[in-house]
Design an enzyme around this catalytic site. Structure first.
Site, PDB file in Angstrom:
ATOM      1  N   LYS A   1      27.009  34.970  42.829  1.00 39.90           N
ATOM      2  CA  LYS A   1      25.850  35.787  43.206  1.00 39.90           C
ATOM      3  C   LYS A   1      24.698  35.539  42.225  1.00 39.90           C
ATOM      4  O   LYS A   1      23.573  35.291  42.623  1.00 39.90           O
ATOM      5  CB  LYS A   1      26.259  37.268  43.217  1.00 39.90           C
ATOM      6  CG  LYS A   1      25.126  38.212  43.539  1.00 39.90           C
ATOM      7  CD  LYS A   1      25.614  39.651  43.660  1.00 39.90           C
ATOM      8  CE  LYS A   1      24.418  40.595  43.739  1.00 39.90           C
ATOM      9  NZ  LYS A   1      24.804  41.996  43.857  1.00 39.90           N
TER      10      LYS A   1
ATOM     11  N   GLU B   1      32.119  31.532  33.530  1.00 43.58           N
ATOM     12  CA  GLU B   1      33.328  30.867  34.038  1.00 43.58           C
ATOM     13  C   GLU B   1      32.962  29.897  35.170  1.00 43.58           C
ATOM     14  O   GLU B   1      33.424  28.751  35.207  1.00 43.58           O
ATOM     15  CB  GLU B   1      34.327  31.895  34.584  1.00 43.58           C
ATOM     16  CG  GLU B   1      35.000  32.764  33.544  1.00 43.58           C
ATOM     17  CD  GLU B   1      34.230  34.035  33.226  1.00 43.58           C
ATOM     18  OE1 GLU B   1      33.016  34.096  33.530  1.00 43.58           O
ATOM     19  OE2 GLU B   1      34.845  34.954  32.649  1.00 43.58           O
TER      20      GLU B   1
ATOM     21  N   GLY C   1      29.008  42.115  44.554  1.00 46.33           N
ATOM     22  CA  GLY C   1      29.948  40.991  44.489  1.00 46.33           C
ATOM     23  C   GLY C   1      31.275  41.288  45.171  1.00 46.33           C
ATOM     24  O   GLY C   1      31.797  40.493  45.947  1.00 46.33           O
ATOM     25  N   ARG C   2      31.818  42.461  44.904  1.00 46.00           N
ATOM     26  CA  ARG C   2      33.142  42.800  45.464  1.00 46.00           C
ATOM     27  C   ARG C   2      33.063  43.228  46.919  1.00 46.00           C
ATOM     28  O   ARG C   2      34.077  43.550  47.527  1.00 46.00           O
ATOM     29  CB  ARG C   2      33.809  43.869  44.597  1.00 46.00           C
ATOM     30  CG  ARG C   2      32.972  45.118  44.359  1.00 46.00           C
ATOM     31  CD  ARG C   2      33.525  45.948  43.211  1.00 46.00           C
ATOM     32  NE  ARG C   2      32.661  47.062  42.861  1.00 46.00           N
ATOM     33  CZ  ARG C   2      31.647  46.999  41.998  1.00 46.00           C
ATOM     34  NH1 ARG C   2      31.370  45.851  41.407  1.00 46.00           N
ATOM     35  NH2 ARG C   2      30.920  48.059  41.713  1.00 46.00           N
TER      36      ARG C   2
ATOM     37  N   GLU D   1      36.781  48.171  40.024  1.00 39.53           N
ATOM     38  CA  GLU D   1      35.436  47.854  39.509  1.00 39.53           C
ATOM     39  C   GLU D   1      34.418  48.852  40.078  1.00 39.53           C
ATOM     40  O   GLU D   1      33.378  49.098  39.476  1.00 39.53           O
ATOM     41  CB  GLU D   1      35.036  46.409  39.858  1.00 39.53           C
ATOM     42  CG  GLU D   1      33.886  45.893  39.011  1.00 39.53           C
ATOM     43  CD  GLU D   1      33.662  44.396  39.112  1.00 39.53           C
ATOM     44  OE1 GLU D   1      34.076  43.644  38.209  1.00 39.53           O
ATOM     45  OE2 GLU D   1      33.058  43.957  40.113  1.00 39.53           O
TER      46      GLU D   1
ATOM     47  N   HIS E   1      62.839  44.828  45.480  1.00 37.67           N
ATOM     48  CA  HIS E   1      63.847  44.300  44.555  1.00 37.67           C
ATOM     49  C   HIS E   1      63.298  44.194  43.141  1.00 37.67           C
ATOM     50  O   HIS E   1      63.836  43.454  42.321  1.00 37.67           O
ATOM     51  CB  HIS E   1      64.347  42.947  45.063  1.00 37.67           C
ATOM     52  CG  HIS E   1      65.083  43.081  46.363  1.00 37.67           C
ATOM     53  ND1 HIS E   1      66.429  43.351  46.436  1.00 37.67           N
ATOM     54  CD2 HIS E   1      64.639  43.055  47.641  1.00 37.67           C
ATOM     55  CE1 HIS E   1      66.791  43.454  47.707  1.00 37.67           C
ATOM     56  NE2 HIS E   1      65.711  43.287  48.459  1.00 37.67           N
TER      57      HIS E   1
ATOM     58  N   LYS F   1      31.847  40.281  27.938  1.00 38.91           N
ATOM     59  CA  LYS F   1      31.124  39.016  28.128  1.00 38.91           C
ATOM     60  C   LYS F   1      30.264  38.698  26.910  1.00 38.91           C
ATOM     61  O   LYS F   1      30.257  37.575  26.408  1.00 38.91           O
ATOM     62  CB  LYS F   1      30.175  39.124  29.342  1.00 38.91           C
ATOM     63  CG  LYS F   1      30.819  39.129  30.697  1.00 38.91           C
ATOM     64  CD  LYS F   1      29.705  39.044  31.747  1.00 38.91           C
ATOM     65  CE  LYS F   1      30.184  39.447  33.123  1.00 38.91           C
ATOM     66  NZ  LYS F   1      29.077  39.573  34.082  1.00 38.91           N
TER      67      LYS F   1
HETATM   68  O1  F6P Z   1      33.126  40.920  36.829  1.00 38.29           O
HETATM   69  C1  F6P Z   1      31.767  41.155  36.930  1.00 38.29           C
HETATM   70  C2  F6P Z   1      31.159  40.463  38.094  1.00 38.29           C
HETATM   71  O2  F6P Z   1      29.784  40.677  38.006  1.00 38.29           O
HETATM   72  C3  F6P Z   1      31.700  40.917  39.445  1.00 38.29           C
HETATM   73  O3  F6P Z   1      31.171  42.102  39.874  1.00 38.29           O
HETATM   74  C4  F6P Z   1      31.370  39.760  40.286  1.00 38.29           C
HETATM   75  O4  F6P Z   1      32.049  39.783  41.500  1.00 38.29           O
HETATM   76  C5  F6P Z   1      31.779  38.636  39.376  1.00 38.29           C
HETATM   77  O5  F6P Z   1      31.395  39.067  38.086  1.00 38.29           O
HETATM   78  C6  F6P Z   1      31.194  37.294  39.671  1.00 38.29           C
HETATM   79  O6  F6P Z   1      29.792  37.323  39.619  1.00 38.29           O
HETATM   80  P1  F6P Z   1      28.925  36.183  40.267  1.00 38.29           P
HETATM   81  O7  F6P Z   1      29.189  36.141  41.717  1.00 38.29           O
HETATM   82  O8  F6P Z   1      27.508  36.541  39.954  1.00 38.29           O
HETATM   83  O9  F6P Z   1      29.329  34.872  39.611  1.00 38.29           O
END
Ligand code: F6P
Length: 549
Positions: free
Chosen positions: A211, A217, A272-273, A358, A389, A513
């Site tokens: 987003k 990452e 995002g979620r 979240e 199990h 972060k």
């Molecule tokens: O974990 C924090 C967060 O901002 C989430 O809400 C989001 O889904 C994720 O990181 C990834 O963010 P992006 O889509 O901006 O890479």
């Protein structure tokens, strides 16, 4: 009202009435509730879309449900719901509208943000996605060397990974089996390594999903993926045929080197979620095809419409949200298990963890003050029967109250062989047996009647009274998946509204972060980093020693 002019949730008469009612119910037994009302097994059920929802195995009476609805009225849950659907900026800490529901609105709907109808834009992106997905699926979109794309690697994390990765698993039976689809999220290089080790770069498409397009990452993995591609193809121009971006941030996408013509857009009013039915679903759409994707959106829409219009008494997301409040706030339950009886739903609970935790893992209310009540539960679970199990022992005979959702399907997925389809009844026999055992247990008298020696009677007794919701659908289809996800989205919404928290920000992930960025030079260069506590300092030193630095 308090001296500071705020009415706190736990001081509302509706809250106090629930606390009193909880005391009066004491340790009411499900056996008693069912004995008192022979119609309970059908009366305490609702339908929404294809979902049959049984909430009879809960520690509730008609009075409980009425009092819970009164709490929802007092906290104006439905008013906030209407504001969300209207596009008002209910995400106050980020000053944003919350409009994932617009992602599945029909073409002719009008939903305005800042005076602009967002629906045409939603459909323009869906059409662009469909066109691209079809070209990849048909082989019309080729890689840089002219070879057909056979592999799609989605690079994203959090909401840009969990939703599409979950839905891809859920809808495996609907996917093009000639495509290899993988999801890379972890900044641990092992994730990308395993995803790419047997792939031909000339046949691999990377879908970079972020987003913000600033997530460390994702940017790191995308940069490594580009390196892997260019090492093999040796030509910068290859990026245009092998990389597409899903983002709200065109500038960052361009800076990364992806042509914005190959960018699929979404908007800041999609959290995002809550985003996998937006452009973030492109990898899924390539896998299942645009028609199935649209069917999934139809499923979301069925539940959106239900949540928006159904009366409180029969509104399923409202009910499920309120039941969670009953256990979390009035029975001290700390967690909530989601137990799908479908192998295809293996990632469903992991997806719900982000959606729920979240959203509602917050201790500060919308008014900026600390809340004085429990908010979001720990959400966990894995598919049955595997869980049976492993950890069901604790749910049955442990000391904790763990409300659980059981999700099952009447028909197995069509492509299974007849022999494997025959196993479905055994799977579902477990599904029904578990909620029965959890609710009604086994009394000492019943155990004795089986001739069990007296010293083993306590061990073989099940107290029961463990609350469960059963969600039964005819079959696992794209529409049913959409229905299930929308159900949980709105359930989470209801709870956040009652608890008076902003379910749509996520400030709690920021500190980690920032600290990671600060610590990294200490690991790589041995830099003296200011502000490290004694424990972390010693850990970093030990790490460097073990790492051979
Ligand atoms: O974990 C924090 C967060 O901002 C989430 O809400 C989001 O889904 C994720 O990181 C990834 O963010 P992006 O889509 O901006 O890479």
């Amino acid at each position: 009202m308090n001296a500071d002019g705020r009415t706190r949730l736990n001081q509302m008469p509706e809250w106090t009435a629930l606390a009193k009612h909880r005391e009066e119910l004491g340790d009411v037994q499900m056996r008693e509730l069912f004995a008192a009302d022979s119609g309970r097994g059908t009366a305490y059920t609702l339908r929404v879309g294809d979902l049959y929802v049984d909430y009879s195995k809960h520690l509730v009476t008609d009075d409980t449900l009425r009092l819970l609805r009164e709490l929802a009225t007092a906290t104006d849950v439905l008013g906030l719901r209407d504001a969300m659907f209207r596009g008002e900026k209910i995400n106050t800490t980020e000053n944003r509208a919350v409009l994932h529901t617009a992602l599945r609105a029909p073409r002719d709907a009008v939903i305005e943000v800042d005076g602009e109808n967002v629906v045409p834009g939603v459909h323009a992106v869906l059409d662009k996605m469909a066109d691209f997905a079809e070209r990849v699926r048909s082989g019309a979109w080729t890689g840089h060397t002219g070879k057909r794309i056979r592999n799609v690697v989605n690079v994203g994390i959090g909401g840009s990974d969990l939703g599409p990765a979950m839905a891809y698993e859920v809808l495996r039976a609907f996917t093009d089996r000639d495509l290899t689809v993988r999801f890379v999220s972890n900044v641990d290089g092992a994730d990308l390594h395993e995803a790419l080790r047997d792939l031909d770069p000339a046949q691999t498409l990377f879908v970079i999903a972020s987003k913000t397009f600033t997530t460390i990452e994702t940017v790191t993995n995308a940069t490594s993926a580009r390196g892997w591609l260019l090492d093999a193809l040796g030509d910068e121009a290859a990026v245009a045929k092998h990389f597409v971006a899903l983002s709200t941030n065109a500038q960052k996408v361009a800076e990364f080197g992806i042509d914005t013509a190959n960018m699929f857009e979404f908007w800041d009013w999609v959290g995002g979620r809550y985003s996998y039915d937006s452009a973030i679903g492109l990898t899924l759409m390539i896998a299942i095809g645009p028609d199935n994707f649209r069917e999934m959106l139809d499923g979301f829409r069925i539940v959106d419409e239900h949540f928006r219009t159904a009366p409180a008494e029969s509104n399923v997301p409202l009910l499920l949200g309120l039941l969670g409040i009953w256990y979390g706030n009035f029975h001290d339950a700390q967690s909530h298990a989601v137990l799908p009886y479908s192998h295809y739903l293996s990632k469903f609970t992991a997806y719900l963890q982000q959606l729920d935790m979240e959203s509602n893992g917050k201790y500060v209310g919308r008014d900026g003050h600390e809340v004085e009540w429990q908010t979001g539960p720990v959400v966990w679970g894995t598919p049955g029967t595997n869980g049976q199990h492993a950890y069901y022992q604790l749910i049955h005979q442990g000391t904790k109250l763990i409300p659980a959702d059981f999700i099952g399907f009447a028909r197995p997925v069509a492509e299974l062989s007849d022999a494997l389809k025959a196993q479905h009844d055994l799977l579902m026999a477990n599904f029904f047996a578990q909620t029965q055992a959890l609710a009604f247990g086994k009394t000492p008298e019943e155990v004795r009647a089986e001739g069990v020696p007296e010293e083993l009677v306590p061990h073989k007794t099940f107290k029961g009274n463990h609350p469960t919701t059963t969600i039964l659908a005819p079959e696992l289809t794209p529409s049913v998946l959409g229905q299930l996800v929308a159900l949980y989205e709105h359930k989470v919404f209801v709870q956040g509204a009652v608890w008076n928290i902003d379910s749509f920000d996520q400030w709690g992930v920021e500190l980690g972060k920032v600290l990671a960025k600060r610590v990294e030079p200490a690991l790589t260069e041995g830099a003296e980093v200011e502000g490290l506590d004694a424990s972390t300092k010693a850990l970093v030193a030990t790490y460097r020693e073990l790492r051979g630095r």
